[in-house]
Structures are given as structure tokens and as C-alpha cells.
Design an enzyme around this catalytic site. Sequence first.
Site, PDB file in Angstrom:
ATOM      1  CB  ILE A 112      -5.247  -4.758 -10.709  1.00  0.00           C
ATOM      2  CG1 ILE A 112      -4.153  -3.728 -10.425  1.00  0.00           C
ATOM      3  CG2 ILE A 112      -6.245  -4.223 -11.719  1.00  0.00           C
ATOM      4  CD1 ILE A 112      -3.281  -3.412 -11.640  1.00  0.00           C
ATOM      5  CB  SER A 113      -2.284  -7.219  -8.090  1.00  0.00           C
ATOM      6  OG  SER A 113      -1.274  -8.062  -7.579  1.00  0.00           O
ATOM      7  CG  ASN A 114      -1.627  -8.119  -2.977  1.00  0.00           C
ATOM      8  OD1 ASN A 114      -1.778  -9.247  -3.427  1.00  0.00           O
ATOM      9  ND2 ASN A 114      -0.569  -7.780  -2.277  1.00  0.00           N
TER      10      ASN A 114
ATOM     11  N   GLY B 191      -9.578  -7.128 -10.746  1.00  0.00           N
ATOM     12  CA  GLY B 191      -8.653  -7.556 -11.782  1.00  0.00           C
ATOM     13  C   GLY B 191      -7.523  -8.390 -11.213  1.00  0.00           C
TER      14      GLY B 191
END
Length: 606
Positions: free
Chosen positions: A268-270, A292
Site C-alpha cells: 500500500i502507499s509507496n 493499494g
Amino acid sequence: MRPLILLLSALVSAGSAAAARPKHATKNIMDAAHVTITEHRNGDDLLTAGLGLDGLRAMTPPVFADATRPTATERRRRAIWANWRGIADLSANGGYGTIYGSTASVPGREYSTLLTLPGAHAPHRVVLQLPDAFDTRKRCVVVSVASGSRGVYGSMAVGAAWGLPKGCAVVHTDKAAGTDYFDIDANEGVDAAGERVAADKADAFKPRLAAGASGVAFKHAHSGDNPEADWGRHVKQAAEFALRMLNQAYPAQAPFTTQNTRIIATGISNGGGAVLRAAELDGGWLDGVVAGEPNVFAEGGRPLYDFATEAALLMPCALLDMPADALPQPPLRAQVEPLWTQRCASLKQLGLIEGETVAQQAASAHAQLRAKGWSDAALHGGTASVGFDLWRAVAVAYASAYGRYRAGEHPCGFNYSAIGADLKPRPATPAERATWWSDGSGIPPGNAIGLIDPKMSLPDATLAGERCLRDLWTGSNADAQRVRKGVAETHAKVPQKGFPILVIHGSDDGLVPPAFSSAPWVAAARAAGRPVAYWTVGRAEHFDAFLAFPSYAQRFVPLLPYMYEGLDRVWAQIEGRSAIATRDVHIDARPRGDAALSRDDLHLPD
């Protein structure tokens, strides 16, 4: 405030795909690398380090017997505690472990090492978690990529929580960021085991230092590598490491290859951006991807540095144009409204917005953000990033990384140091340094490390520094060109063919808005003929952990349930049981409010 900052600073069937792959020998990536193998059983498992759900919910971290010299076991347990709490909503009403997710005790082994990409200055940490229940007849590997700039356990609540209870091997990478902080003043860093050591033994990270550098350096900002440009290669190298370790763990069943072992990458994110970048790489090594809330810079999108520096300047004022009851707390509006009002006045004086009254000025700032693609839902979700000064923290670190600046030569003069009650630099204590590896988020501030801004001045304390950071994107001088060149190196390409890809993003994500990141990436991939599934989750913002705050629980829903569901769906396609629909799916989820989360609240897709 300290725990809140820690939370912030924080994702074709198998048979036919495997049969169509060219035969590629796994590269010998382990030349001269040292691998540490540890056992985790009898009260110290892979998934929660023996803490279980109750231990992860504890408000205070596991203690070190010696505050200045924690053992490897203590460091690991505390890092796992911190990273679970930084990612997942573990509150009693949040539903974790009952409605979705798992904290089951998973005994097994860990294989830990440092790997370095060809041409890189700094290594990335890689840990393979191999459960005792791993089935050599159903070979599965999950590459679980740390979110944000977190340490190597920074995706425990994502890939590990899904893969380990299913008997998959899970390999983690910090993608050359992480918490191997280096104390320049004490000339002390971290070794491969995460222990504080003298600089000459700090093989995890040795920063590039400018003359007169002082304070604290960290890998994401000060390695000289622009690690984001190589996120995909970090993911692939971690997968190669996993296969090699499986060969060593099960010699009678070797070789483990990309032909006979199914590999799925998630984060998720980075971490979500990293697995999408990994999907670009050829070699027929991936079977599936679930990303994500990905921070990814695609054709038609906007890079994080652009919209983060824009938000740092304009969003404090713009939020005053939105109904107070529409914005989540904390931060408490009564505390921050005077600062936001001052920002409106400052922007007006600079000629950046219009209006004679605060209301008119706020409306002008709001209109500018809307014109640049910000939705009101993203602005709602971005309130925390303003209140906790996250935009500035992100921009400072990323400017350093993109420009490959050495510690002590940030073009806007920023630096990092332990700070005292007077907010002035001071030496870090041994006890403070001992917590950095386990407790850090990968980007200070946090753990007594402060962001030192030499341009800070009243009445608008952070304005001058934030204008300097923005000029590195909009300006034309050598530093601006240097930073923009680094940003350009992170531009994503279209993914390879032959495996399922699912992208999941919250519509209210205020840190990485989908309009700037996932939506244009999906559009570019589909335009190139790549069938990609795309789920947008209504009322999901960027930080599940914030749902422990009542105000957030009233407004938002968690993203992790959809990550686990998405992994199930992609895995079903890999195994040939069903296919995931390659179309847009909007999920109208319902916040739990004051009640306990129910499965009906999630409205999981059919």
C-alpha cells in the site's frame, strides 16, 4: 503527539501463465551477501512476534530490558508492534481479527539480509518469512513491500497478514528506505542486524555527507540513490532472494523457480507504487499484483512532489472554506484555525490568492486546488496531513532524495537533528538512538528527531521553507532542474502482459489522491491493452490506523479489508478458479461510527 506522528510518517490463470513463461535461471544475487537465519516459535511467531492481537493493541511498546542495548529479539518484536499499529485499525470496534484480517500465530523461520542493486550506494533490507506450514507442493511467495518509507517490517499488516496464515512464504523489502538512521554527530549507524554500531561497521547505511554536516541522516533522503526510481527492481530482487532461500531451505525439492513457484506482489502507499513499478519488469517472474492506494507517477497524473508542495502552501487556507463539521479531528480545528487564518493572510500578501476577508481568501485557495484536480473528498482526507505538518515533512525528504543531495546540503537548508524542549538541536541520547530502528517511520520527525528549518519565522512560521520547496518544482534554477530530473526518473511505464493486476484506492485519500495517481495509471495501462481491475472504495482515506479516533470512525472506512479480498480474488485467478473483472468497481462502504464494524458495512464487491 509522538504516537500520532509515528502513525503518520507510514501496499489469466496460473497454470496457463506459468506454462507460457520462458525459462529463466534465478540470478545469483547473493554473492558476498550475509544471510541471518532465525527461528520464531514457542511464543515468538512470524506474524506478531508472539504479541497476538491483545499485545499489538497495547498502547505502550514492548520494553527493552536494557534501554540502550536492546537485543535483536526485542528490536524485532517492537518493530513489528510499531508497524502493525502504524498501518492497521486495531481498535476494539474496528473489526480486525473478527470481520477481516488475521493475527494467527504462525511459527517458522526468517532469512534476513542486505541486498544492493547494481550501481546503488545503499542496500535495501530484505527478510524472507518462511512458515513451518509452507507446502512445497503448492509453492507460493508473497512479496510484501513496506509502505511509506517504513522499515523492512512495514507491510506486516498487508502481505504478511494475508500470506502467512495461508502457508505462503512472505518476503519483505524496505525498498532502500527504512529506519537505519545514522547519527552524524555520534558517528554511529546500524549494522545488518539492526544494532547500533560505530560508523565503520554500519553496513546497513552510510550517508553521503557534505562538509560540516551534522544531526541525523536517513536512507531515503541521504543515500544518493533516489531509491524511488528503483522501487520495481527492489521488489524483483526480493523475489529472487526468496527463491534462492527456498532452494537452501528445501534442497530435496529444489529448484524453486519462477516457473514452478507462484509469486504475487502487494503493498500500500509507496509499497503499492513499488509493486506497480515491478509489474513493468520483464522476465515472466510475476503471477499477480495487488496495489493499494499507490503512490505512482503515470502519464496524465501528477507526481507526489508537485501536489504535496502545492498542498503545503494552499491547503491550510483552503480548509477554512469547508464546513467545520465536515473535517475530521484531530487536529482540533480550534487549535489550528489561527494558523490557517494566518496562511490565508500570507498568501493574499504574496498575491497568490484573492479576497479581502478570510472567507474570500479561503474560497480562492479552495478554488485553486479544485482547478488543479483536488476533490473535496481528498481535501477532507488531507486534513490530517495539514494538521500534522506531513506535507512539509514529505516534501523535505523527497526533495533531498530526488536531487540526490548529501546530508547537510539540502537546497532549502533543512536538516534533521534530535531536538530539546526549546526545539533547538541537541545530541541524541543512547536510549533515543536505540529506539530508532524499531520505532521510526523512515522519515522524521519522530522519536525525538526534529525537522530543522532555518527559514522558520513568524508570523507564518513554515511559509518561507514551503515556498522554497515549491520553487524546486516550479522554478528554473539548477536545484529545481536537479529535483525535477529525479522526479522524472520515477515515471511509471505500462505493465507487462500475462498476469492479473488489481488496483484499490480510497476515494477520500488525501495524501495520494486517486485522481493524481492510480486513476491515470490504470487509464494508461488500459490504453496500452493491459486489462487492469480497479476498485475505488468510497469513504476510505489513506491511514487505516486513524480510524481508532472517533472522529475518523464517523467519516471513514478501512482499506485493508479490500486489500485482503483483492488478494483472494487475484489468487483465485492465479489458481484458475475464477477471473477478476477488469473494470471499474466503486464500493459504497459505510463508516462504522460509534458501533462495531460489521461485514455489511464493507459492501465487499460481488
